[in-house]
Scaffold this active site. Sequence first.
Site, mmCIF file in Angstrom:
data_model
loop_
_atom_site.group_PDB
_atom_site.id
_atom_site.type_symbol
_atom_site.label_atom_id
_atom_site.label_comp_id
_atom_site.label_asym_id
_atom_site.label_seq_id
_atom_site.Cartn_x
_atom_site.Cartn_y
_atom_site.Cartn_z
ATOM 1 N N GLN A 1 0.819 -1.202 0.000
ATOM 2 C CA GLN A 1 0.000 0.000 0.000
ATOM 3 C C GLN A 1 0.863 1.267 0.000
ATOM 4 O OE1 GLN A 1 -2.958 0.970 -0.429
ATOM 5 N NE2 GLN A 1 -2.874 3.052 0.364
ATOM 6 N N GLU A 2 1.932 1.249 0.772
ATOM 7 C CA GLU A 2 2.751 2.442 0.920
ATOM 8 C C GLU A 2 3.564 2.759 -0.340
ATOM 9 O OE1 GLU A 2 2.781 4.639 3.122
ATOM 10 O OE2 GLU A 2 2.031 3.803 4.996
ATOM 11 N N SER A 3 4.164 1.752 -0.943
ATOM 12 C CA SER A 3 5.148 2.036 -1.989
ATOM 13 C C SER A 3 5.041 1.153 -3.220
ATOM 14 C CB SER A 3 6.554 1.875 -1.406
ATOM 15 O OG SER A 3 6.792 0.525 -1.027
ATOM 16 N N TYR B 1 -6.733 4.196 3.183
ATOM 17 C CA TYR B 1 -5.505 3.490 3.544
ATOM 18 C C TYR B 1 -5.830 2.192 4.286
ATOM 19 C CZ TYR B 1 -0.931 2.947 5.910
ATOM 20 O OH TYR B 1 0.272 2.485 6.399
#
Length: 805
Positions: A678-680, A786
């Site tokens: 999800q982040e990167s 998120y």
Amino acid sequence: MRKNLLAFLCACLLISSACSLPFIQLTQDDNGDQSIEFFSGIQTAFEPKPTATPTPSPSGRIDAADTALLAGQMDKAKELYQEAFQQSDDEKIRSQALYGLGRCYYSERQYTAAIDAFNRILGQYPSAEVVADTYFMLGQAYQQIEEYAQAADAYSKYVQLAPGVLDAYALTLQGDSAMSAGDFTQAIYAYQAALQADPPGDSSSLNLKIGQAYDGLLDLTTAIQYYMNVYNTSQDDYARATANLLTGQAYLKLDMPNEAYARFLDSAYQFPKAYDSFTALSILVANGVPVNDYVRGLVDYYAGSYDYAIEAFERYLATDPEDNDGSVYYFKGLSHYFNDEPRQAIIEYQTLIDNYPGNAYWTPAWDEIGYIQWVVLDEYTNAAQTYLSYVNNAASSPDAPTFLYEAGRIYERNGDLENAAETWLRMMNEYPSSDLSYRGLFMAGITYYRLSRFEEALQVFQRMLVLSTTQADKAKAYMWMGKSYLAQGDEENARAAFTSGQNADPTDYYAIRSSELLDGRDMFDIKDGFDLGYDLNYERPEGEAWLRTTFNIPAETDLSGLGDLQNNPRIKRIQAYWQISQYSQAINEAELLRAELQGDPLNLYRLMNYLLDLDLYQPAIYACRNILSLAALDDLTSLTAPIYFTHIRFGAYFREMIVTAANDYNIHPLLLYALVRQESMFNPFITSAVGASGLAQIMPATGKENVDLLNWPSNYESADLLKGEVSIELGAFYLSRMQKYLSGNMQAALAAYNAGAGNAEQWLALSNNDPDLFLEVIRASETQDYLVQIMEFLNIYQLVYARPQ
């Protein structure tokens, strides 16, 4: 029908796993073989294997070291490069090992050691394949120690030895180094060559630099010609403002003030947002050149000089100008707001609202007043009334539904849930065609649920179900219907609603929660058994057979390599950037190529596999998604494609780092994988607009705080967040800290990871420890999305990798 599809999907996954996944794999070695891993508490990540690991060859060590270098595992990379160098007499291997060591030293900011390693290659292996790349890296290292002349010479040699691929990039760096060294003639040559390269460098930037080089040679007439070329040809207002400023400064050096002032005035009037226009304005003011005070105020405002902006706007208004259309009050209000004078700002906005109803800033002025009353002055009732008054005054405005929604949000934040629910219900009643009204209806239902008015909440959620247009909306409505039934003690209808919810779209967050509620499982209740072992080479034939069938690709078409893409200039640039550790540029080039191949499944497949070989996972994942989209597979049905594609989209990338960090901080590895995806999207070199960096997207201040607590790594700088090993370690540690701080609540910890511990604490208090309410009371849509994405990714990781123990 949905139940049948769900059963079919589960069967497909089981069959794919049985046919494509050898259950026991060898320990991962330097040649890329995979392993079986299980999680149990904080047990050691890698269990002993019954089969001995083969000793890698020197070339295998180089490949493994390259992978470690890209991942930011510097100690491992250096060890492997050193072993390869010591265990081989082959000049190619030894030069590659030295080149890798030099890049490691450069990444560790040991620039002198890097220079020594690179020069050793040039001295001992002058005919090695890596010599051209060595010159580029030598240029990088010399730049860092401010040996600019030597840097320029190194870049020049790179272009000579590796022409036609990255010419514009390297020539621009050569020109920059030459400029820093004061060698303006060489700089001009390099920049002009960059303009002639294929593809050429950015013409506006290069022409401005050429002009500055001529300025350095005191050839101001030629410099002005280059600056004005940019002004006349660029579509970028900021570049044009820079061209004006440089032109005007050159005219001043030529003692031609009138010509200079003309350029400065042009910038002030045409490009007030550019900071170079503020510099130009300052010169005009210092020299007593008159400037329209409204224009002057705009330039001051955009430059952040709010006191001067307010003074200029007041002078403008004092003249009672005929051209005043009211916009001055909006910008004067903004200047007061940013100057910490909120009540004066409201006065200015109100003047605009009362006297200039046709002004383009009339609606934004209402919004600014409401925002100030709510966020700055804590006048919640007044703020809500401001938004409602706008709706009363402009009921037919396209912004009216948004203002109604904002009024509901303000009531909710003030704890006035009754008015919040009523306001949100108005949206669907008064603006049924607005996209936002469905969201307002949902929030009304949630608000009634929070008020323990479960029957009214149920009615709203049932209305949502009737109005839903997507399976995801249906899943959301069913889940909250189930919660409402359950709150009233109606377990039979609750189970029926949850069952319908889980079948609506099994990959959707609300369907996942319905399934958990049906089974009585807690959120993030992950079974310990999992196996990250898979072999893409083993699975690839099945994937290729599906590709041929789905897209009618002839049997004689070779899918093993790049095919026609081999000679694509972008492929050459991807490879060249990768070889000189310019990984971000390689990824950008890959994304440009992927965009060009959007409708070409054959070449997207070739590109995907090529990028995987380079460990450039983010663009490979996107290419994989493109292929599945071309096959008309959505998020749900994409899981019916061969497991090869699922393992690419949800791969166990950076396995050693992620599993080890997860075990060290008692986080389930599959959850950490979901977070990193999800982040990167597994891009170690990505930086967000707000400055978060790396695989785990850590903000610089957060990184420094956690480094101080861990006392690791030594000599830390924010740039180290782009090293995968550092980012993963700090990310896992930070998530663990947040979980402990929030009494073991992982959902709240993830929210804190994204939005801060203070916000997470507030949302916990509002939710009464109900994890489903927690998501809905979050006041930041980014954080809601998120958490939803992480849950959905985690669900897929469990489907793919969970194994019963």
